[in-house]
Write a protein that holds these residues in place. Structure first.
Motif, short mmCIF file in Angstrom:
data_model
loop_
_atom_site.label_atom_id
_atom_site.label_comp_id
_atom_site.label_asym_id
_atom_site.label_seq_id
_atom_site.Cartn_x
_atom_site.Cartn_y
_atom_site.Cartn_z
N ALA A 77 89.53 -44.61 59.33
CA ALA A 77 88.94 -45.08 60.36
C ALA A 77 87.78 -46.20 59.74
O ALA A 77 87.82 -46.55 58.35
N ASP A 78 87.93 -46.83 61.06
CA ASP A 78 86.86 -48.71 60.73
C ASP A 78 85.76 -48.09 59.98
O ASP A 78 85.03 -48.25 59.26
N MET A 79 85.26 -46.98 60.55
CA MET A 79 84.09 -46.57 59.83
C MET A 79 83.45 -44.48 59.88
O MET A 79 84.75 -43.98 60.62
N GLY A 80 82.31 -44.10 59.51
CA GLY A 80 82.53 -43.14 58.53
C GLY A 80 81.27 -42.92 59.25
O GLY A 80 80.14 -43.31 59.27
N ILE A 81 80.84 -41.78 59.83
CA ILE A 81 79.75 -40.72 60.86
C ILE A 81 79.40 -39.79 59.91
O ILE A 81 80.41 -38.68 60.08
N GLY A 82 78.06 -39.43 59.20
CA GLY A 82 77.62 -38.51 58.31
C GLY A 82 76.44 -37.86 59.49
O GLY A 82 75.44 -38.47 60.05
N LEU A 83 75.92 -36.96 59.64
CA LEU A 83 75.17 -36.17 60.70
C LEU A 83 74.88 -35.11 60.22
O LEU A 83 75.43 -34.07 59.40
N GLU A 84 72.89 -34.82 59.00
CA GLU A 84 72.48 -33.94 58.64
C GLU A 84 71.88 -33.51 59.25
O GLU A 84 70.40 -34.07 59.53
N GLY A 85 71.73 -32.12 59.36
CA GLY A 85 69.81 -31.34 59.54
C GLY A 85 69.27 -30.87 58.35
O GLY A 85 69.83 -30.73 57.18
N GLY A 86 67.89 -30.80 57.99
CA GLY A 86 67.27 -29.80 57.02
C GLY A 86 65.66 -30.09 57.80
O GLY A 86 66.07 -29.96 58.48
N VAL A 87 64.52 -29.12 56.34
CA VAL A 87 63.70 -29.12 57.03
C VAL A 87 62.73 -29.75 55.53
O VAL A 87 63.57 -30.77 54.24
N VAL A 88 61.75 -30.17 55.66
CA VAL A 88 60.52 -30.90 54.67
C VAL A 88 59.30 -30.24 55.41
O VAL A 88 59.01 -29.60 55.95
N LYS A 89 58.93 -29.75 53.37
CA LYS A 89 57.49 -29.08 54.09
C LYS A 89 56.70 -29.99 53.47
O LYS A 89 56.31 -30.61 52.49
N MET A 90 55.81 -29.76 54.57
CA MET A 90 54.84 -30.72 54.74
C MET A 90 53.61 -30.41 55.00
O MET A 90 52.78 -29.37 55.66
N GLY A 91 52.77 -30.45 53.74
CA GLY A 91 51.49 -29.33 54.05
C GLY A 91 51.51 -28.23 53.75
O GLY A 91 52.69 -27.42 53.15
N GLN A 92 51.37 -27.28 54.48
CA GLN A 92 51.86 -25.38 54.15
C GLN A 92 52.64 -24.87 55.70
O GLN A 92 52.85 -24.27 55.73
N ALA A 101 73.98 -41.15 59.33
CA ALA A 101 74.29 -42.84 58.41
C ALA A 101 75.86 -42.70 58.72
O ALA A 101 76.38 -42.20 59.49
N MET A 102 76.05 -44.44 58.83
CA MET A 102 76.99 -44.34 59.12
C MET A 102 77.43 -45.51 58.16
O MET A 102 76.40 -46.70 57.68
N ALA A 103 78.92 -45.08 57.78
CA ALA A 103 78.79 -46.11 56.60
C ALA A 103 80.23 -47.11 57.00
O ALA A 103 80.84 -46.88 58.03
N THR A 104 80.16 -47.96 57.17
CA THR A 104 81.40 -48.92 57.73
C THR A 104 82.46 -49.99 56.08
O THR A 104 82.31 -49.28 55.00
N ARG A 105 83.92 -50.02 56.72
CA ARG A 105 84.99 -51.20 55.47
C ARG A 105 84.36 -51.60 54.50
O ARG A 105 84.66 -51.86 54.00
#
Length: 189
Positions: A77-92, A101-105
């Motif tokens: 491929a000419d470019m790669g795409i990564g899509l990621e879901g997560g969680v982040v704790k902020m306070g309580q 993210a998009m990565a190119t050659r």
């Protein structure tokens, strides 16, 4: 609709942009298709290099970047795409977080993040106890594969915004950064 062409004329041949998406998840693949309608899109199951349940912005972003780079390693491929879901704790509180993210050659990597909302206590407690959000959401909603449909964000926003729409927003930001870089490169010549 978008100024970056998915296909362009080169010595009277049409060359189609080939994009690899580092996931088989329909919500993620459709987000890429929503931006690059005329491109050849391939879906690959690649490693993220992070835990199954990313637990910070840094880890979630790293997972997206690793998926994007791994797409280029495992395809032509000419470019790669990564899509990621997560969680982040902020306070309580525990919040949903999403990165792309998009990565190119050419070695460039572009990143963008999506909306965040707090995760309700009953779900947050299970995730904080070590369970992965996807299966917790399936049990919470009494449905299967929520992460491949509306996602937690769709459930908690009453489907005002779905996982696919949120990743589409991220894809638009990635594509826009790439287009801007190409435009600036033309002006530098």
């Amino acid at each position: 609709m978008y100024p970056f062409p998915s296909a362009f004329l080169h010595r009277r041949k049409v060359i189609i942009l080939k994009i690899a998406v580092g996931s088989k998840n329909p919500a993620k693949v459709s987000a890429v298709l929503g931006v690059y309608e005329d491109a050849e899109i391939i879906s690959l199951q690649v490693e993220s290099g992070v835990s199954e349940q990313p637990f910070s912005d840094e880890e979630t972003m790293e997972g997206a970047m690793t998926r994007a780079r791994n797409c280029l390693i495992h395809s032509d491929a000419d470019m790669g795409i990564g899509l990621e879901g997560g969680v982040v704790k902020m306070g309580q509180a525990l919040f949903l977080c999403n990165w792309g993210a998009m990565a190119t050659r050419g070695g460039e990597v572009f990143v963008a993040a999506g909306a965040r909302i707090p995760v309700p206590g009953i779900v947050a407690g299970k995730v904080l106890d070590g369970e992965e959000l996807g299966p917790v959401m399936d049990a919470f909603t009494k449905q299967e594969n929520i992460s491949k449909k509306e996602g937690a964000i769709g459930v908690f926003t009453n489907e005002r915004i779905t996982r696919g729409e949120m990743f589409l927003h991220i894809m638009r930001m990635l594509a826009g950064q790439h287009e801007y870089k190409l435009k600036m490169r033309k002006h530098d010549l």
